[in-house]
Write an enzyme that holds these catalytic residues in place. Sequence first.
Site, PDB file in Angstrom:
ATOM      1  N   CYS A 158      -1.742  -8.258 -18.893  1.00 51.12           N
ATOM      2  CA  CYS A 158      -2.235  -7.435 -17.778  1.00 51.12           C
ATOM      3  C   CYS A 158      -1.393  -7.625 -16.526  1.00 51.12           C
ATOM      4  O   CYS A 158      -1.707  -7.078 -15.486  1.00 51.12           O
ATOM      5  CB  CYS A 158      -3.701  -7.741 -17.502  1.00 51.12           C
ATOM      6  N   GLU A 178      -1.971 -17.890 -17.544  1.00 54.22           N
ATOM      7  CA  GLU A 178      -1.060 -17.667 -16.419  1.00 54.22           C
ATOM      8  C   GLU A 178      -0.559 -18.982 -15.822  1.00 54.22           C
ATOM      9  O   GLU A 178       0.117 -18.982 -14.804  1.00 54.22           O
ATOM     10  CB  GLU A 178      -1.717 -16.794 -15.347  1.00 54.22           C
ATOM     11  N   ASP A 214       1.405 -14.362 -12.374  1.00 56.04           N
ATOM     12  CA  ASP A 214       1.317 -15.786 -12.045  1.00 56.04           C
ATOM     13  C   ASP A 214       2.105 -16.651 -13.014  1.00 56.04           C
ATOM     14  O   ASP A 214       2.696 -17.653 -12.611  1.00 56.04           O
ATOM     15  CB  ASP A 214      -0.148 -16.238 -12.037  1.00 56.04           C
ATOM     16  N   HIS A 238       0.817  -1.219   0.000  1.00 52.82           N
ATOM     17  CA  HIS A 238       0.000   0.000   0.000  1.00 52.82           C
ATOM     18  C   HIS A 238       0.851   1.270   0.000  1.00 52.82           C
ATOM     19  O   HIS A 238       0.527   2.257  -0.628  1.00 52.82           O
ATOM     20  CB  HIS A 238      -0.921   0.025   1.214  1.00 52.82           C
TER      21      HIS A 238
END
Length: 591
Positions: free
Chosen positions: A511, A440, A464, A198
């Site tokens: 992505c 992935e 992934d 974060h």
Amino acid sequence: MTDKTESEVTLYGINASPGICIGQAYLLYNEGVDVVEKYFISKKYLNSEIKRFKVAVKKTKDELDKIIKETPIELRQHTHIIETHVMMLKDKLMYDKVIETCTKELINAEWAVKKVLSNLHEMFKNMPDSYLQARASDIAQVAGRVMSNLVGSNKIDVTSINKKVILVAHDLSPAETSQINLEKVKGLVTDLGGKTSHTSIIAHSLGIPAVPAVGNATDKIKNDDIIIVDGNAGIVIVNPGENTLIRYQKRIAKYEQYKNKISFDSRLKAKTTDGFDIRIMCNIEQPDELGLVFANGGEGIGLYRTEFEYLCSSSFPTEDFQFEKYKHVAESLSPNPVIIRTLDINGDKALTGSQDDKETNPALGLRAIRYCLERPEVFKTQLRAILRAAASGNISILFPMISNFDEIYKAKRFLSETADSLEKERKVFKRDIDIGIMIEVPSAVVLADILADEVDFFSIGTNDLIQYALAIDRGNKDVAHMYNPLNPAVIRMIKQIADVAKSKKIKVHICGEMAADPVNIPILIGLGIHELSMNPQSVPEVKNMIRSISVKDAELSVQTIINQKTCEGVKKVLMDNYGKVFADKLYTATD
Ligand code: PEP
Ligand code: MG
């Protein structure tokens, strides 16, 4: 004039938020409460012990509410992180469990908090998704606050800083990062954290350079040391020599000019120098990120991660709740595309939190599409919401973690059954929407030609794909140095997927985070990927990189890259061909 002072030291971390700054270090000591006493209480003191815990929770809630209320306007979109912390305080997994542990074991509140939170922390940490793993740090931060209030220790107070400094901390919580006053903080350096923590995300949206994961920053940097934070290269220079300072002052001026230019140009399309349009879309987790998508020139949503709503509540979100969110996003973006990815967690664990049903290897377990196929009622609720929202905009559906033909076949059958039932109920919806799968898992790469016949597009999830192809747990710090998108195996896999998509005439985009790093762009374009999706803040830099290269040169360079044996070999070819472009944009430490 010496180039370096004797005390000049370079520390290496991660380039989590771009930008460069020079300033005085301000160390925040927030190790929290390390030593917690354990003692037994007699039954007659149980109620007062529980009351002590409740008072600490209430105090923590009041503090967090105050932070939310006082959060500056430019950070409002991040207060949901703190709101999640407030919710965690009363979550039955935490609140009820602590009271139960005190009562059953007749132990003091501090020890009960420690015990319950370390169990929760473990549970989140073992979840397959990096987003969920990151929530482990949220839990630790909530725990830290409750614990501080229980034992009465001091918490750090970011608001008390009264000069323009660079914050150096072991770790920073979202609450602490959200209190950062832009007039007082120039940059951030932390021992812990990563690209998706974060702190990094908030720093990125504030435009503050940040270098997390330095490991030993709080050891090597002293209060008031002069430091340079190079968020582009991911380095921190402590006590720089005169030459280094002059060099960096020039770099800062150049970078400021560059930033102004790229954010202005970001509203325009990204065209290569030889005239190819590359579509740049954004990844979001929540509709409130749309402001960032528009501000940065995103041309659609290439990945709408829908896990957040499932995680943030104690029960699964209803069809109508999801429908409203998806509809809002689709309408806001229309006619641009919105690709909604179906649930990508092992929701079972996220909700029950039971240690009994813990999987030995969750990344290889009942995750994503596997979970959805086993829980048709959960899956179909989401499919209904997506098909109904599709009537309001340009929505496509994306199935995560497909590893074989049967999974697509079954997922499509569920989708068509869902459409049938909506039709029977005379609901407004759209049946014929584009269907895509995340590529992935290595088996999906090998079977790409077979899978392509079943879908309209491929979305390559490099986060992934790298993990599964290279056998590197994406959340494990011990092997993080091996997690490299420039690994020749990864590049060859992307080539294979792009080639199949081309021959089968279906769309393909990336992505994963690989697409957000501008230095990877020449490779991706050269491999034939002409659509990319990324976090909104990366759009200006990526668009700018695209405008500096040609598809023709990128394809030529990939012909050499594809034959490299090592990551270093790939990097070398990239630097030989694009080193000058990278240096001009200050993506390398030398210019
Ligand atoms: C990926 O795996 O690359 C991806 C984009 O999905 P996530 O990071 O949500 O797993
Ligand atoms: Mg993924």
